[in-house]
Design a protein around this motif. Sequence first.
Motif, short mmCIF file in Angstrom:
data_model
loop_
_atom_site.label_atom_id
_atom_site.label_comp_id
_atom_site.label_asym_id
_atom_site.label_seq_id
_atom_site.Cartn_x
_atom_site.Cartn_y
_atom_site.Cartn_z
N VAL A 56 0.86 -1.19 0.00
CA VAL A 56 0.00 0.00 0.00
C VAL A 56 0.89 1.24 0.00
O VAL A 56 2.07 1.18 0.34
CB VAL A 56 -0.93 0.05 1.24
N CYS A 57 0.31 2.37 -0.40
CA CYS A 57 1.00 3.64 -0.28
C CYS A 57 0.93 4.10 1.18
O CYS A 57 -0.06 3.86 1.86
CB CYS A 57 0.36 4.69 -1.20
N TYR A 58 1.98 4.77 1.62
CA TYR A 58 2.05 5.16 3.03
C TYR A 58 2.13 6.66 3.16
O TYR A 58 2.76 7.35 2.37
CB TYR A 58 3.30 4.54 3.67
N SER A 59 1.45 7.17 4.16
CA SER A 59 1.55 8.57 4.54
C SER A 59 1.60 8.63 6.05
O SER A 59 0.75 8.04 6.73
CB SER A 59 0.35 9.38 4.02
N LEU A 60 2.59 9.34 6.58
CA LEU A 60 2.76 9.42 8.02
C LEU A 60 1.54 10.01 8.71
O LEU A 60 1.20 9.62 9.83
CB LEU A 60 4.01 10.24 8.34
N LEU A 61 0.85 10.94 8.03
CA LEU A 61 -0.30 11.60 8.65
C LEU A 61 -1.64 11.08 8.14
O LEU A 61 -2.62 11.09 8.89
CB LEU A 61 -0.23 13.12 8.39
N TRP A 62 -1.71 10.63 6.89
CA TRP A 62 -3.01 10.36 6.31
C TRP A 62 -3.27 8.90 5.97
O TRP A 62 -4.39 8.54 5.62
CB TRP A 62 -3.19 11.22 5.04
N ASN A 63 -2.28 8.05 6.04
CA ASN A 63 -2.52 6.62 5.80
C ASN A 63 -1.45 5.81 6.53
O ASN A 63 -0.52 5.30 5.94
CB ASN A 63 -2.48 6.30 4.30
N ASN A 64 -1.62 5.68 7.84
CA ASN A 64 -0.67 4.95 8.65
C ASN A 64 -1.33 3.73 9.28
O ASN A 64 -2.45 3.37 8.94
CB ASN A 64 -0.04 5.87 9.71
N CYS A 65 -0.63 3.09 10.21
CA CYS A 65 -1.13 1.85 10.81
C CYS A 65 -2.43 2.07 11.59
O CYS A 65 -3.28 1.18 11.68
CB CYS A 65 -0.08 1.22 11.71
N GLU A 66 -2.60 3.27 12.14
CA GLU A 66 -3.82 3.56 12.89
C GLU A 66 -5.02 3.70 11.97
O GLU A 66 -6.13 3.26 12.30
CB GLU A 66 -3.63 4.83 13.71
N HIS A 67 -4.83 4.31 10.80
CA HIS A 67 -5.91 4.36 9.81
C HIS A 67 -6.32 2.96 9.39
O HIS A 67 -7.52 2.68 9.20
CB HIS A 67 -5.46 5.16 8.59
N PHE A 68 -5.35 2.07 9.25
CA PHE A 68 -5.65 0.70 8.83
C PHE A 68 -6.52 -0.02 9.85
O PHE A 68 -7.55 -0.61 9.50
CB PHE A 68 -4.33 -0.06 8.61
N VAL A 69 -6.14 0.02 11.13
CA VAL A 69 -6.89 -0.74 12.13
C VAL A 69 -8.26 -0.13 12.40
O VAL A 69 -9.23 -0.86 12.64
CB VAL A 69 -6.10 -0.88 13.45
#
Length: 219
Positions: free
Chosen positions: A144-157
Amino acid sequence: MLDSLTFLLKHKLFLLGDLHPHPPPPPPPQDPDPLRYRRGDLLEVHRTLFTHFGIYLGEGRVAHLIPDVLPLLRAPRRRVQCAVTNARLLLGVIAKQASVRVDSVEDFAYGARIVRNAMDGAVRGRALPAEEVAVRAERRVGGVCYSLLWNNCEHFVTHCRYGSAQSLQTQQFCDWLRSSLRDRRGMALLAVLCVTWLGVSCITPLPAVLLPFFLWMAS
């Protein structure tokens, strides 16, 4: 005399029998999840600067989104499947490359204490059924594409467990940045940092003024 010998022999055999007790009962069946996590649980571990999150899949497995540069470099599958080191993680953040992978509980925790379902009630939305949470996580496995603020592990869970991607860490950071930019001292400090980083030249004042302004407008 014969009766006395018979009595003593029987008594001796009885005592010898006590030296060999009955075998112990079989142990109770083992819990398949000894740590008592349940499939669909949201697990989190606290790092030095951030908190890492994952979804428990059962049988000691955790699905989590983690930055990793090796898939971008098309490294051998065996190397990619190894535990992600700090260097791989940092380069993944810079390259904005991550993957949702399944690791053991031990590799996920990385020596830290695990907290279970602590976000329930702290985020918007109610937890979905446990099986649906786990299936959502399993379907996301891969790059997946990663963003420290907008798409991180917390967004996933949070997407898997509550149905909508959100990050309390991002919200806290944005609140802090907004309050700092509203403070003139914070803007002055940012300008000084720009001057220190770029050095003193004829073009230094331009980014030193524009960068805080645009950040303030974005906030």
